[in-house]
Design an enzyme around this catalytic site. Structure first.
Site, short mmCIF file in Angstrom:
data_model
loop_
_atom_site.label_atom_id
_atom_site.label_comp_id
_atom_site.label_asym_id
_atom_site.label_seq_id
_atom_site.Cartn_x
_atom_site.Cartn_y
_atom_site.Cartn_z
N ARG A 1 -9.87 0.33 2.13
CA ARG A 1 -10.00 1.46 3.04
C ARG A 1 -11.21 1.19 3.93
O ARG A 1 -12.28 0.85 3.43
CB ARG A 1 -10.18 2.75 2.26
CG ARG A 1 -8.93 3.19 1.56
CD ARG A 1 -9.13 4.51 0.82
NE ARG A 1 -7.90 4.90 0.18
CZ ARG A 1 -7.55 4.55 -1.06
NH1 ARG A 1 -8.37 3.80 -1.78
NH2 ARG A 1 -6.40 4.92 -1.57
N GLU B 1 -4.55 -5.93 3.54
CA GLU B 1 -4.17 -4.67 4.19
C GLU B 1 -5.43 -3.83 4.38
O GLU B 1 -6.15 -3.55 3.42
CB GLU B 1 -3.17 -3.92 3.32
CG GLU B 1 -2.82 -2.53 3.82
CD GLU B 1 -1.93 -1.76 2.85
OE1 GLU B 1 -1.73 -0.57 3.10
OE2 GLU B 1 -1.47 -2.33 1.85
N ASN C 1 -7.93 5.87 7.38
CA ASN C 1 -7.55 7.29 7.33
C ASN C 1 -8.27 8.01 8.46
O ASN C 1 -9.50 8.01 8.51
CB ASN C 1 -7.92 7.89 5.96
CG ASN C 1 -7.09 7.28 4.86
OD1 ASN C 1 -5.87 7.35 4.88
ND2 ASN C 1 -7.75 6.66 3.90
N HIS D 1 -15.09 -8.54 -5.46
CA HIS D 1 -15.20 -9.07 -4.11
C HIS D 1 -13.94 -9.87 -3.78
O HIS D 1 -13.17 -10.20 -4.65
CB HIS D 1 -16.45 -9.95 -3.95
CG HIS D 1 -16.48 -11.12 -4.87
ND1 HIS D 1 -17.07 -11.06 -6.11
CD2 HIS D 1 -15.98 -12.38 -4.76
CE1 HIS D 1 -16.94 -12.23 -6.72
NE2 HIS D 1 -16.28 -13.05 -5.91
N GLU E 1 -16.99 -13.43 -0.85
CA GLU E 1 -17.56 -14.70 -1.28
C GLU E 1 -16.94 -15.81 -0.45
O GLU E 1 -15.72 -15.90 -0.35
CB GLU E 1 -17.28 -14.94 -2.76
CG GLU E 1 -17.83 -16.25 -3.26
CD GLU E 1 -17.51 -16.50 -4.74
OE1 GLU E 1 -18.11 -17.42 -5.30
OE2 GLU E 1 -16.66 -15.78 -5.30
#
Length: 122
Positions: free
Chosen positions: A3, A50, A54, A69, A117
């Site tokens: 997100r 992805e 929002n 990570h 990383e």
């Protein structure tokens, strides 16, 4: 899926700094969110990331302690980190050998503070 608070800023980071391509992006007005998929190649044969934005999010997201990570292999870790540092990207762990031996790694942060990383290939 990550997100992200500012989709444009995140897309700039993943495409311009990490060299991914924006593969597709779609707005979902009834759900008030946008999905953007980025990666190094076509989705049919490559892993993609992805990014979910929002629309009504008023504050940056907090990063939970279950997430570690993302790791990405790069051909020239020192050159990549130099370029990213010049662009203002946060590099909390500059490139160098792992503490216990092995690969040369670095950690960078995306605009939302997610750790990525970088691992020297070869």
């Amino acid at each position: 899926m990550l997100r992200v608070y500012d989709l444009d800023r995140s897309l700039t980071f993943y495409t311009e700094q990490l060299g991914m391509k924006l593969l597709r992006k779609k707005d979902y007005p009834t759900g008030e969110f946008t999905l953007a998929f980025v990666g190094y190649g076509d989705e049919s044969g490559n892993t993609v990331l992805e990014l979910t934005h929002n629309w009504g999010q008023k504050e940056p997201y907090t990063i939970g302690n279950a997430f570690g990570h993302i790791a990405i292999g790069v051909a020239d870790i020192y050159g990549v980190c130099d370029r990213m540092a010049t662009a203002g990207v946060k590099i909390p762990r500059p490139p160098g050998p792992m503490k216990h031996g092995g690969s040369v790694i670095a950690f960078v942060e995306d605009p939302d503070g997610y750790k990525i990383e970088l691992i020297q290939k070869g």
